[in-house]
Write an enzyme that holds these catalytic residues in place. Structure first.
Site, short mmCIF file in Angstrom:
data_model
loop_
_atom_site.label_atom_id
_atom_site.label_comp_id
_atom_site.label_asym_id
_atom_site.label_seq_id
_atom_site.Cartn_x
_atom_site.Cartn_y
_atom_site.Cartn_z
CE1 TYR A 1 48.60 23.77 16.09
CE2 TYR A 1 48.94 23.38 18.42
CZ TYR A 1 49.41 23.36 17.12
OH TYR A 1 50.69 22.95 16.88
CB SER B 1 50.91 20.02 19.05
OG SER B 1 51.13 20.99 20.07
#
Length: 253
Positions: free
Chosen positions: A145, A132
Site C-alpha cells: 500500500y 495517503s
C-alpha cells in the site's frame, strides 16, 4: 456550466462522499465501482458502471461513454483503491503486492491516460489522485500500500508538469486514517499480527496524530471540491494531507 466529474471507486466511502459533495454543487457525476451492489444504492441520476479500475478496457469504455454523453470531462478523481495485505514485507505474497499496485497505481494511471487527451482538447481540467499519508511517511506492515501511494504522488507530479501547459491541474490528496470499514479491517489484522486488541491499535494510531482523531470521508470530499474549484486555480503538483497532522506514522503499542 456545471462541472462534469468522474470518480473511480465512487460507490462507497471517500468516493461516494466526493460524488455527493460534487453533486451538491450542481455537478454532473459519473461513478465507477467494482461492486454492482453499492452502485445500485447510489442516486439514479448519477451515471454509473461496474468494473475494475485497473482494467484498461473498462476505463477506455468509461471515457468513450463520457465523450458520447457529455462531450468532455472537467474533473477526474482517481480514487479507486484497495488496502492490500497487512503483513511484514517478508510475509507478503508477490501476487498480493502486484494486485495492490494494480488497483491503486495502475488505476490512477489509466484514469489519467484516458482523461489527458480529452482535457488537452478543451485546454482545461483537473485530475485528483487519492493517495495517503502512507505515501508521505511509509507504513510498517503495509509495504504494498505504501509503495503504491508513494508512486501515485510521483505520477501526479509528472502529470502536473506534462499537462500544466494545457491548463490542466493535477494534485493528490493524502488522507490520514479515515473512519470506516477499511481502516477497521486494517486495525483488526494488525492487532492479530501483534497479539493485541483493536482498541489498543486504534489508540496508538490516534496518539500519532496531533489532533488525536481519525478523519472522515467528508473531510476528504471537502478538499476535493475545493481543489477542483476556481479558488484553487493555481494549485497544481501538490500533495495535500488531510490527516489532522500525522506526528508519528508508526506508533508503538
Amino acid at each position: 456550466m456545471s462541472q462534469r466529474v468522474l470518480i473511480t471507486g465512487g460507490g462507497s466511502g471517500i468516493g461516494k462522499a466526493m460524488a455527493e459533495s460534487f453533486a451538491a454543487q450542481g455537478a454532473r457525476v459519473f461513478i465507477t465501482d467494482v461492486s454492482e451492489t453499492v452502485l445500485a444504492e447510489c442516486p439514479e441520476n448519477w451515471l454509473k458502471t461496474a468494473g475494475d479500475a485497473s482494467d484498461p478496457a473498462h476505463i477506455r469504455d468509461v471515457f468513450a461513454r463520457i465523450a458520447a454523453e457529455w462531450g468532455g470531462i472537467d474533473v477526474v478523481c482517481a480514487n479507486a483503491g484497495i488496502a492490500g495485505p497487512t503483513a511484514l514485507v517478508e510475509d507478503v505474497e508477490p501476487e498480493d503486492f502486484r494486485r495492490c499496485l494494480a488497483v491503486n497505481l495502475e488505476g490512477a494511471f489509466l484514469a489519467a491516460k484516458y482523461a489527458a487527451p480529452m482535457m488537452k482538447a478543451q485546454r482545461s481540467g483537473v485530475i485528483l489522485i487519492t493517495s495517503s499519508n502512507a505515501g508521505i511517511n511509509g507504513f510498517p506492515n503495509r509495504a504494498p500500500y505504501a509503495a503504491a501511494k508513494w508512486a501515485e504522488i510521483g505520477l501526479m507530479k509528472t502529470l502536473a508538469m506534462e499537462l500544466g501547459p494545457f491548463g490542466i491541474r493535477a494534485n493528490a490528496i493524502a488522507p490520514g486514517c479515515v473512519e470506516g470499514p477499511r481502516i477497521d479491517g486494517v486495525i483488526e489484522r494488525e492487532a492479530k499480527a501483534k497479539g493485541t486488541t483493536p482498541d489498543v491499535i486504534r489508540a496508538g494510531y490516534e496518539a500519532g496524530v496531533s489532533m488525536r482523531s481519525f478523519v472522515t470521508a467528508q473531510d476528504i470530499a471537502n478538499m476535493a471540491v475545493f481543489l477542483a474549484s476556481d479558488g484553487a486555480r493555481l494549485v497544481s503538483g501538490q500533495v495535500i494531507p488531510v490527516d489532522g497532522h500525522t506526528e508519528n506514522p508508526d506508533p508503538k503499542v
